[in-house]
Design a protein around this motif. Sequence first.
Motif: not given
Length: 504
Positions: A108-110, A112, A201
């Motif tokens: 769930s790396w995010d 934002t 990522h």
Amino acid sequence: MAIYIFIASLLVPRIAAIPSMQKHSRSDIPVINIDWKTVLTKSKTTTTLQVVVNPLLLQNSSIHDNALKSLEYVAADYVRFVPWYPYPKLSVPEIDEPVINGDNCTTSWDFTYADPLMEDFFRSTPNVSHIINFSTTPDWMWILPNGTTYTYPDDINDIDFDYNQGTQLRDPSLKEVSDYYSRLVSWYVRGGFTDECGVYHHSGHTYEIEYWEVLNEIEAEHSIQPAFYNQLYDTIVTAIRAVSPNTKFVGLALANAQNLSYFEEFLDPSKHAVNIPLDFISYHFYGSPDEASTEAEAAQCFQQAETFLNEVSQIETIRKQLSPSTKTTLNEIGTFDPQGAVTIVPGYEVPAEYFIWSGGVFAYVFSRIAAMGIDVIGESQLVGYPGQFPSVSMVDYTTGLPNARLRVLQLIQESFAPGDELVQTNYTSESNIHAQAFVTTDGVRKLLLINKLRDAVTIQIWGLKSAKIEIVDVSTGGDIWRTEDFSGSVFNITGWATAVMTEN
């Protein structure tokens, strides 16, 4: 040669005026005597602040631009950036645990929300060192209490003071939590990372993170005990150093200075793995009055500051014995209005004068800890609002413009710096004022004055005949300080004012 003098009534022990200078003094007013030839110590203290992440700092916030402009006014070395647990989606980039089922693996790396906040922070604080503290570990890494399920608000504006649950990590080897911080730091300093599923990522970030603080208010958040904290610190530091070898580290970040066992455990090098750096310790102080009037609140906060300073002295004894090369940052210094602490009592408005005397408390602590050789003091916090400590805010949370707490910090920053000499400053009536004289690194003489009372106080000053006075008080509020000229020996300092006198 110019002169600066700092006065803060609570911090300085009462000292009788010098008899030879007393003979022409009026007996009915406080007297300040400055002995410019007697140097007490050389200041090492940098004054700075902390920025706690919350929705009002997001780019769609109506106060975003003004708040960041306010930050620019006081950006200084060791400015602290803290994505904090009441806002899980702003502060935890891996908000859900990885799902690994055979060949099916997702994470769930995010970033934002975290990235714009970090970018704005660095853009507003150029050419200074930073202390970064993503203090909130994902709660899914902890063994939750019976009957508790892992949840977090989906709305980024919702405040969740129940997010930090559990006192034991589910992975006793600590690899899971150290890998988390390795990836998080790699995102910001090495341009990206490889996640738990082997997926890379890319961020493109190459920030220089000068200092990383390991967790926050550990005795409150997850109730981490001293020995366990050392294990966490060593493991996390080792992981971060592998990806950011030039980063230095800040440990403890205690909510208060009362439990000395944390300092005794952490500052003992024998209680750590080999070659683990103990660069900095940090701890906090908030004046927390329970009185009904702002006048009584101010008096109580100044007295609580005195108690805190006694605790600082005890901690300094421990530090000098166990790890004298370790530096100290007091990186959350503030006060609470009891009716505007976490939220605001309905129908109540934090009075304007509160922010004046609260700034005075900070100035007082600065004066005292400068004499004690403390390295850094940071005011808390840039933006607070109802639900997130409105009376601790350094800006008006409806506009983002500075309030008096920020202006006091700004005045101190523009007046005093590491390397300044503190000189002997004797005065009567310690219950009314605090005073401390400085000689700056370029030979300027200054005096810092703090009136601890609501009412104006007339004082007599010996050793300073002519000066420019810069004053933060009720009349200036969040505006820039006003300036007056001083000559003679008598000065009327307005209620709760913080003033700096610079010799002409």
